[in-house]
Design a protein around this motif. Structure first.
Motif, PDB file in Angstrom:
ATOM      1  N   THR A  81      35.870 -45.535  29.860  1.00 31.29           N
ATOM      2  CA  THR A  81      35.423 -46.604  28.961  1.00 31.29           C
ATOM      3  C   THR A  81      34.854 -46.044  27.665  1.00 31.29           C
ATOM      4  O   THR A  81      34.586 -46.814  26.734  1.00 31.29           O
ATOM      5  N   GLN A  82      34.638 -44.732  27.588  1.00 27.10           N
ATOM      6  CA  GLN A  82      34.037 -44.097  26.422  1.00 27.10           C
ATOM      7  C   GLN A  82      34.977 -43.029  25.879  1.00 27.10           C
ATOM      8  O   GLN A  82      35.872 -42.546  26.579  1.00 27.10           O
ATOM      9  N   THR A  83      34.745 -42.657  24.625  1.00 26.88           N
ATOM     10  CA  THR A  83      35.478 -41.519  24.081  1.00 26.88           C
ATOM     11  C   THR A  83      35.047 -40.254  24.823  1.00 26.88           C
ATOM     12  O   THR A  83      34.013 -40.230  25.495  1.00 26.88           O
ATOM     13  N   THR A  84      35.834 -39.198  24.687  1.00 30.24           N
ATOM     14  CA  THR A  84      35.576 -37.992  25.480  1.00 30.24           C
ATOM     15  C   THR A  84      34.187 -37.406  25.215  1.00 30.24           C
ATOM     16  O   THR A  84      33.525 -36.918  26.131  1.00 30.24           O
TER      17      THR A  84
ATOM     18  N   GLY B 159      30.382 -44.853  32.562  1.00 35.97           N
ATOM     19  CA  GLY B 159      30.508 -44.262  31.237  1.00 35.97           C
ATOM     20  C   GLY B 159      31.049 -42.847  31.280  1.00 35.97           C
ATOM     21  O   GLY B 159      31.771 -42.411  30.381  1.00 35.97           O
ATOM     22  N   ALA B 160      30.709 -42.114  32.348  1.00 37.99           N
ATOM     23  CA  ALA B 160      31.138 -40.720  32.466  1.00 37.99           C
ATOM     24  C   ALA B 160      32.573 -40.590  32.940  1.00 37.99           C
ATOM     25  O   ALA B 160      33.322 -39.727  32.445  1.00 37.99           O
ATOM     26  N   PHE B 161      32.975 -41.424  33.903  1.00 35.73           N
ATOM     27  CA  PHE B 161      34.269 -41.217  34.556  1.00 35.73           C
ATOM     28  C   PHE B 161      35.169 -42.453  34.566  1.00 35.73           C
ATOM     29  O   PHE B 161      36.265 -42.403  35.113  1.00 35.73           O
TER      30      PHE B 161
ATOM     31  N   TYR C 120      31.371 -38.966  24.323  1.00 37.32           N
ATOM     32  CA  TYR C 120      30.335 -39.748  24.990  1.00 37.32           C
ATOM     33  C   TYR C 120      30.477 -39.688  26.512  1.00 37.32           C
ATOM     34  O   TYR C 120      29.486 -39.748  27.232  1.00 37.32           O
ATOM     35  N   ALA C 121      31.706 -39.576  26.996  1.00 36.55           N
ATOM     36  CA  ALA C 121      31.882 -39.420  28.442  1.00 36.55           C
ATOM     37  C   ALA C 121      31.216 -38.129  28.918  1.00 36.55           C
ATOM     38  O   ALA C 121      30.562 -38.101  29.970  1.00 36.55           O
ATOM     39  N   LEU C 122      31.384 -37.066  28.146  1.00 38.78           N
ATOM     40  CA  LEU C 122      30.713 -35.808  28.495  1.00 38.78           C
ATOM     41  C   LEU C 122      29.203 -35.974  28.451  1.00 38.78           C
ATOM     42  O   LEU C 122      28.480 -35.398  29.277  1.00 38.78           O
ATOM     43  N   MET C 123      28.705 -36.750  27.495  1.00 38.84           N
ATOM     44  CA  MET C 123      27.278 -37.035  27.420  1.00 38.84           C
ATOM     45  C   MET C 123      26.778 -37.654  28.717  1.00 38.84           C
ATOM     46  O   MET C 123      25.764 -37.226  29.286  1.00 38.84           O
ATOM     47  N   PHE C 124      27.511 -38.649  29.201  1.00 43.81           N
ATOM     48  CA  PHE C 124      27.077 -39.328  30.429  1.00 43.81           C
ATOM     49  C   PHE C 124      27.192 -38.406  31.643  1.00 43.81           C
ATOM     50  O   PHE C 124      26.396 -38.514  32.584  1.00 43.81           O
ATOM     51  N   GLN C 125      28.154 -37.514  31.633  1.00 40.86           N
ATOM     52  CA  GLN C 125      28.228 -36.539  32.728  1.00 40.86           C
ATOM     53  C   GLN C 125      26.991 -35.636  32.725  1.00 40.86           C
ATOM     54  O   GLN C 125      26.435 -35.323  33.787  1.00 40.86           O
ATOM     55  N   ALA C 126      26.568 -35.229  31.541  1.00 42.65           N
ATOM     56  CA  ALA C 126      25.354 -34.416  31.442  1.00 42.65           C
ATOM     57  C   ALA C 126      24.127 -35.202  31.888  1.00 42.65           C
ATOM     58  O   ALA C 126      23.209 -34.646  32.516  1.00 42.65           O
TER      59      ALA C 126
ATOM     60  N   GLY D 254      26.485 -33.016  13.541  1.00 38.28           N
ATOM     61  CA  GLY D 254      26.381 -34.468  13.452  1.00 38.28           C
ATOM     62  C   GLY D 254      27.049 -35.227  14.575  1.00 38.28           C
ATOM     63  O   GLY D 254      27.222 -36.441  14.491  1.00 38.28           O
ATOM     64  N   ARG D 255      27.426 -34.526  15.631  1.00 35.59           N
ATOM     65  CA  ARG D 255      27.970 -35.200  16.807  1.00 35.59           C
ATOM     66  C   ARG D 255      26.854 -35.448  17.798  1.00 35.59           C
ATOM     67  O   ARG D 255      25.723 -35.096  17.566  1.00 35.59           O
ATOM     68  N   TRP D 256      27.187 -36.053  18.937  1.00 38.07           N
ATOM     69  CA  TRP D 256      26.131 -36.344  19.901  1.00 38.07           C
ATOM     70  C   TRP D 256      25.588 -35.052  20.506  1.00 38.07           C
ATOM     71  O   TRP D 256      26.301 -34.088  20.706  1.00 38.07           O
ATOM     72  N   ALA D 257      24.305 -35.067  20.812  1.00 37.13           N
ATOM     73  CA  ALA D 257      23.697 -34.016  21.622  1.00 37.13           C
ATOM     74  C   ALA D 257      22.374 -34.545  22.150  1.00 37.13           C
ATOM     75  O   ALA D 257      21.576 -35.085  21.402  1.00 37.13           O
ATOM     76  N   GLY D 258      22.138 -34.370  23.439  1.00 32.53           N
ATOM     77  CA  GLY D 258      20.822 -34.663  24.010  1.00 32.53           C
ATOM     78  C   GLY D 258      20.524 -36.101  24.246  1.00 32.53           C
ATOM     79  O   GLY D 258      19.393 -36.450  24.500  1.00 32.53           O
TER      80      GLY D 258
END
Length: 428
Positions: free
Chosen positions: A324-327, A319-321, A329-335, A424-428
């Protein structure tokens, strides 16, 4: 009816004054507040002032967010002042508090069900109670988090002072904690602040061997999050180690043996925190026929089906790299991956330093979060790992440059995560 003996009656015609008339006059509220504030150590007051400043800063950030980042481009009117705070899980808690868990006979068997039984009842019940005084639901949630956050950060600084040799350690721990990347969740209508307001005083009571107080506070924590059971396990282990050490120190001494037996008689308190989750499971079973309905709701709604740790890591890595995800959500998975590594490093350090109960608490948290289909909410869970913030404060006391380096990195990340949530975007 007089309680005086016959020989001590007052003269006729003079009534016996009731006890309330001889009592000291009630102390004004302002006087009680000043007296309570006077009991706070200077380090405590410094921590609370910094806490207040960070709440003001977050309010300023939310104000700018609603004007600079509207949901639709071209809009000429900003959303309400409180709208940025009512996001994501905060809506689930609002719906539970307002409508209950199974309104109008709906439930998991209903199409489009929101899986609200995944959330423990402590926070929604308190939200409903506060709402009777504060009519706006969002404001009621913010008030809960504001008060609970103050209790939590004060308890955290006091715990830090039991580990670190200087009062500065408590203040520094609070600063690093309040400027942590996911600190926004301590201020919004989420459960982190309320959980910590119970969990941290519970741990403080446990390290002071006040087992009854620790058990009651931990039981309250288990009404808020399942993480309360991880805390209960850590406190139970601390209790066993403490009782064993006290018996070992006084082995062969009759007085010491009696002291050891007295400690062991408090063992029943360690079972108290299991009662709220058991009661919640019974409630869910009565409505759904499923003893583990809260767990199955998490599986349906948040992909928390069991997978081996390496499978969860691989799925999160993809999911991070894996593109397969938008940028976002990819950043979310990296975190998520980074937070898992931080957690594993923390457990390793705690084991090396023989901090067995704290290591157990963090390890159970990592196991629960690291055995889903992919990682979810691990960055936010770092707020609950108080040994992490105390350890970082210890490093900053040992190496002064570390504090500057940490704050230089954490401050912009904290601001960006707050903006992400508030818009209203992803966080946490």
């Amino acid at each position: 009816m007089s309680t005086l003996s016959p020989g001590l009656r007052p003269p006729a015609g003079r009534p016996v004054p009731p006890e309330s008339r001889t009592a000291a006059p009630a102390e004004p509220r302002a006087g009680r507040f000043r007296r309570a504030a006077a009991r706070l150590a200077p380090a405590d007051r410094t921590v609370l002032w910094f806490y207040l400043l960070t709440r003001i800063t977050l309010g300023i950030t939310a104000h700018f967010a609603r004007w600079l980042f509207p949901a639709q481009s071209g809009t000429r009117e900003a959303v309400s002042v409180l709208a940025p705070f009512q996001r994501w899980d905060a809506n689930h808690y609002l719906h539970i508090a307002r409508d209950g868990y199974f309104p109008a006979g709906s439930g998991p068997w209903t199409s489009g069900w929101d899986n609200r039984e995944a959330f423990f009842p402590g926070y929604p019940f308190l939200l409903r109670a506060v709402h009777t005084v504060v009519p706006d639901w969002t404001a009621a949630g913010l008030l809960i988090s504001f008060v609970a956050g103050a209790v939590a950060v004060l308890a955290l600084s006091r715990i830090a002072r039991t580990y670190l040799p200087k009062d500065e350690g408590g203040r520094r721990t609070a600063v690093l904690f309040l400027l942590s990347p996911c600190a926004v969740f301590l201020a919004v209508g989420y459960t982190e602040a309320l959980f910590l307001a119970f969990a941290l005083p519970a741990w403080l009571a446990a390290v002071r061997h006040r087992w009854a107080s620790a058990a009651v506070l931990t039981a309250l924590a288990t009404t808020v999050r399942v993480s309360g059971l991880f805390l209960a396990a850590a406190i139970a282990l601390l209790f066993v180690l403490t009782a064993r050490d006290e018996q070992g120190d006084e082995q062969g001494d009759e007085q010491g043996d009696e002291q050891g037996r007295r400690v062991w008689r408090s063992a029943g308190w360690t079972l108290l925190p299991a009662l709220p989750p058991a009661a919640y499971s019974w409630y869910l079973h009565a409505h759904t026929g499923d003893w583990m309905a809260w767990k199955h709701a998490q599986e349906r709604g948040w992909y928390r089906t069991f997978h081996t740790p390496w499978e969860a890591w691989e799925n999160t890595w993809n999911g991070a790299f894996g593109h397969t995800q938008t940028t976002g959500y990819a950043l979310m998975f990296q975190a998520e991956l980074l937070a898992m590594l931080v957690g594993l490093a923390l457990v390793a350090v705690l084991l090396y330093r023989r901090r067995w109960p704290e290591a157990l608490y963090v390890a159970l948290s990592l196991w629960a979060l690291g055995t889903s289909y992919w990682y979810t909410s691990i960055p936010r869970a770092t707020l609950l790992w108080w040994p992490l913030w105390i350890g970082l404060a210890a490093l900053s006391l040992r190496w002064p440059w570390f504090r500057t380096a940490y704050l230089s990195v954490a401050a912009p990340v904290t601001t960006l995560v707050a903006l992400t949530f508030l818009t209203g975007r992803w966080a946490g």
